[in-house]
Design a protein around this motif. Structure first.
Motif, short mmCIF file in Angstrom:
data_model
loop_
_atom_site.label_atom_id
_atom_site.label_comp_id
_atom_site.label_asym_id
_atom_site.label_seq_id
_atom_site.Cartn_x
_atom_site.Cartn_y
_atom_site.Cartn_z
N ALA A 234 8.15 5.43 16.20
CA ALA A 234 9.31 6.27 15.92
C ALA A 234 10.47 5.88 16.83
O ALA A 234 11.63 5.86 16.41
CB ALA A 234 8.94 7.74 16.11
N ALA A 235 10.16 5.58 18.10
CA ALA A 235 11.21 5.20 19.05
C ALA A 235 11.90 3.92 18.61
O ALA A 235 13.14 3.81 18.66
CB ALA A 235 10.61 5.04 20.44
N VAL A 236 11.13 2.95 18.16
CA VAL A 236 11.72 1.69 17.69
C VAL A 236 12.53 1.91 16.42
O VAL A 236 13.65 1.42 16.27
CB VAL A 236 10.61 0.65 17.46
N GLN A 237 11.95 2.69 15.49
CA GLN A 237 12.62 2.92 14.21
C GLN A 237 13.97 3.60 14.38
O GLN A 237 14.93 3.28 13.69
CB GLN A 237 11.72 3.77 13.30
N HIS A 238 14.06 4.52 15.32
CA HIS A 238 15.28 5.30 15.49
C HIS A 238 16.23 4.75 16.57
O HIS A 238 17.20 5.41 16.93
CB HIS A 238 14.93 6.75 15.81
N GLY A 239 15.94 3.56 17.07
CA GLY A 239 16.86 2.91 17.99
C GLY A 239 16.80 3.38 19.43
O GLY A 239 17.76 3.20 20.18
N TYR A 240 15.68 3.94 19.84
CA TYR A 240 15.54 4.44 21.20
C TYR A 240 15.64 3.31 22.23
O TYR A 240 16.13 3.51 23.34
CB TYR A 240 14.21 5.18 21.33
N ALA B 38 4.84 5.11 6.94
CA ALA B 38 5.87 4.39 7.69
C ALA B 38 7.22 5.09 7.60
O ALA B 38 8.00 5.09 8.55
CB ALA B 38 5.98 2.96 7.17
N ASP B 39 7.50 5.69 6.45
CA ASP B 39 8.76 6.42 6.28
C ASP B 39 8.74 7.78 6.97
O ASP B 39 9.78 8.41 7.14
CB ASP B 39 9.04 6.63 4.79
N ASN B 40 7.54 8.22 7.35
CA ASN B 40 7.38 9.53 8.00
C ASN B 40 6.51 9.36 9.25
O ASN B 40 5.31 9.68 9.23
CB ASN B 40 6.74 10.53 7.03
N PRO B 41 7.06 8.83 10.34
CA PRO B 41 6.25 8.47 11.52
C PRO B 41 5.54 9.62 12.19
O PRO B 41 4.64 9.41 12.99
CB PRO B 41 7.28 7.83 12.46
N GLU B 42 5.94 10.85 11.86
CA GLU B 42 5.25 11.99 12.44
C GLU B 42 3.97 12.33 11.68
O GLU B 42 3.19 13.19 12.11
CB GLU B 42 6.18 13.21 12.45
N THR B 43 3.74 11.67 10.57
CA THR B 43 2.59 11.98 9.71
C THR B 43 1.40 11.09 10.07
O THR B 43 1.56 9.89 10.32
CB THR B 43 2.97 11.78 8.23
N VAL C 287 -1.61 5.64 10.92
CA VAL C 287 -0.24 5.99 11.28
C VAL C 287 0.66 4.84 10.85
O VAL C 287 0.45 3.69 11.27
CB VAL C 287 -0.08 6.23 12.80
N GLY C 288 1.66 5.11 10.03
CA GLY C 288 2.54 4.05 9.55
C GLY C 288 1.76 3.02 8.75
O GLY C 288 0.86 3.34 7.97
N HIS C 289 2.09 1.74 8.96
CA HIS C 289 1.39 0.67 8.27
C HIS C 289 0.10 0.26 8.99
O HIS C 289 -0.58 -0.65 8.54
CB HIS C 289 2.30 -0.55 8.14
N ARG C 290 -0.22 0.94 10.11
CA ARG C 290 -1.40 0.58 10.90
C ARG C 290 -2.55 1.56 10.61
O ARG C 290 -2.43 2.75 10.82
CB ARG C 290 -1.06 0.60 12.38
N TYR C 291 -3.66 1.01 10.14
CA TYR C 291 -4.84 1.79 9.76
C TYR C 291 -5.99 1.36 10.66
O TYR C 291 -6.58 0.30 10.47
CB TYR C 291 -5.14 1.49 8.29
N GLU C 292 -6.31 2.18 11.67
CA GLU C 292 -7.32 1.80 12.66
C GLU C 292 -8.69 2.35 12.30
O GLU C 292 -8.83 3.52 11.95
CB GLU C 292 -6.91 2.28 14.06
N ASN D 223 0.86 -1.18 0.00
CA ASN D 223 0.00 0.00 0.00
C ASN D 223 0.89 1.23 0.00
O ASN D 223 1.66 1.45 0.94
CB ASN D 223 -0.93 0.00 1.21
N ALA D 224 0.78 2.04 -1.04
CA ALA D 224 1.68 3.18 -1.20
C ALA D 224 1.50 4.21 -0.08
O ALA D 224 2.48 4.80 0.38
CB ALA D 224 1.43 3.85 -2.56
N ILE D 225 0.27 4.42 0.35
CA ILE D 225 0.02 5.38 1.43
C ILE D 225 0.67 4.90 2.72
O ILE D 225 1.35 5.66 3.44
CB ILE D 225 -1.48 5.58 1.65
N ALA D 226 0.49 3.62 3.04
CA ALA D 226 1.08 3.06 4.26
C ALA D 226 2.60 3.16 4.24
O ALA D 226 3.23 3.45 5.26
CB ALA D 226 0.65 1.61 4.43
N ASP D 227 3.20 2.95 3.07
CA ASP D 227 4.66 3.03 2.97
C ASP D 227 5.15 4.46 3.22
O ASP D 227 6.17 4.67 3.89
CB ASP D 227 5.12 2.56 1.60
#
Length: 248
Positions: free
Chosen positions: A189-195, A22-27, A126-131, A15-19
């Motif tokens: 975002a925390a997981v993606q950036h290694g927090y 996912a690349d922009n976790p603040e969106t 948010v990301g690949h999760r669509y609630e 899914n292009a929107i989900a991708d």
């Protein structure tokens, strides 16, 4: 009234929107209005995020291969349109409309078929999760609807049913913790950036800057999310031999 809350989880590349999200976790994409008839679907969505992500989303929804909420895996040849109603540096309002075809269906159409008219839809992506949150009459049974979604999405998308019950006393459907969209975005975002790696790859203030929120806000969201996830784990493993009683 009764509610059903569930989430689609798109696999990368499906899914292009989900991708993009996912690349922009603040969106985040949040529905302002969503309506359905037997043959049509129309909705208005509010998107918040960085300028680059909004540009990518605008270009993607204008692409001929994109159909709002269509669960088909390939081009379903629907008649559709998406218009930008408003745009700022950090927000976007989209209007979408499409006509259903024999090979094209959506969650609102499935809900209409199983529950009838008078439904209320709320969505957060948010990301690949669509609630999704659906409000329906008291006598609604969700079992056939749940099976219909699982049959429709095939193996390109996972679905998790978070809770089902009365709107004033909803209970978990499968024991899964339900984070708020803000908590979900912060955790991803925390997981993606290694927090959470050892040693930690990013500090709280640095991650907060990436998300463009105060550090205290980020810390609060992460603590609340961690607490819910920990409670859910202990509940799910209440009888585990590895978990001893506090009195032992």
């Amino acid at each position: 009234m009764r509610e059903l809350v569930f989430a689609l989880k798109y696999a990368p590349g499906n899914n292009a929107i989900a991708d993009i999200l996912a690349d922009n976790p603040e969106t985040k994409i949040r529905s302002l209005s969503c309506h359905v008839s037997a043959n049509n679907l129309w909705r208005v969505d509010h998107v918040t995020g960085g300028e680059r992500a909004l540009d990518e989303l605008t270009e993607t929804v204008a692409n001929a291969e994109y159909y709002t909420d269509c669960l088909a895996r390939r081009d379903c040849e629907a008649d559709w349109e998406t218009q930008v109603l408003d745009r700022t540096d950090d927000a976007l309002v989209l209007y979408s409309y499409w006509s259903r075809t024999p090979s094209c269906t959506s969650i609102p159409h499935l809900a209409l078929e199983h529950f009838g008219e008078g439904l209320i839809f709320q969505t957060t992506w948010v990301g690949h999760r669509y609630e999704w949150r659906i409000i329906a009459p008291d006598d609604t049974s969700y079992h056939s609807f749940r099976n219909a979604i699982e049959d429709e999405i095939g193996d390109t998308t996972g679905v998790t049913f978070v809770r089902v019950g009365d709107t004033d006393d909803a209970t978990p459907d499968d024991g899964s913790p339900s984070l708020t969209p803000e908590q979900d975005a912060a955790m991803r975002a925390a997981v993606q950036h290694g927090y959470y790696k050892t040693p930690r790859e990013i500090e709280t203030y640095e991650l907060a800057e990436k998300l463009d929120i105060p550090g205290s806000t980020l810390s609060y969201r992460l603590r609340r999310a961690e607490a819910q996830l920990a409670d859910a784990y202990v509940t799910d493993h209440a009888h585990s031999p590895h978990l001893s009683s506090p009195d032992t």
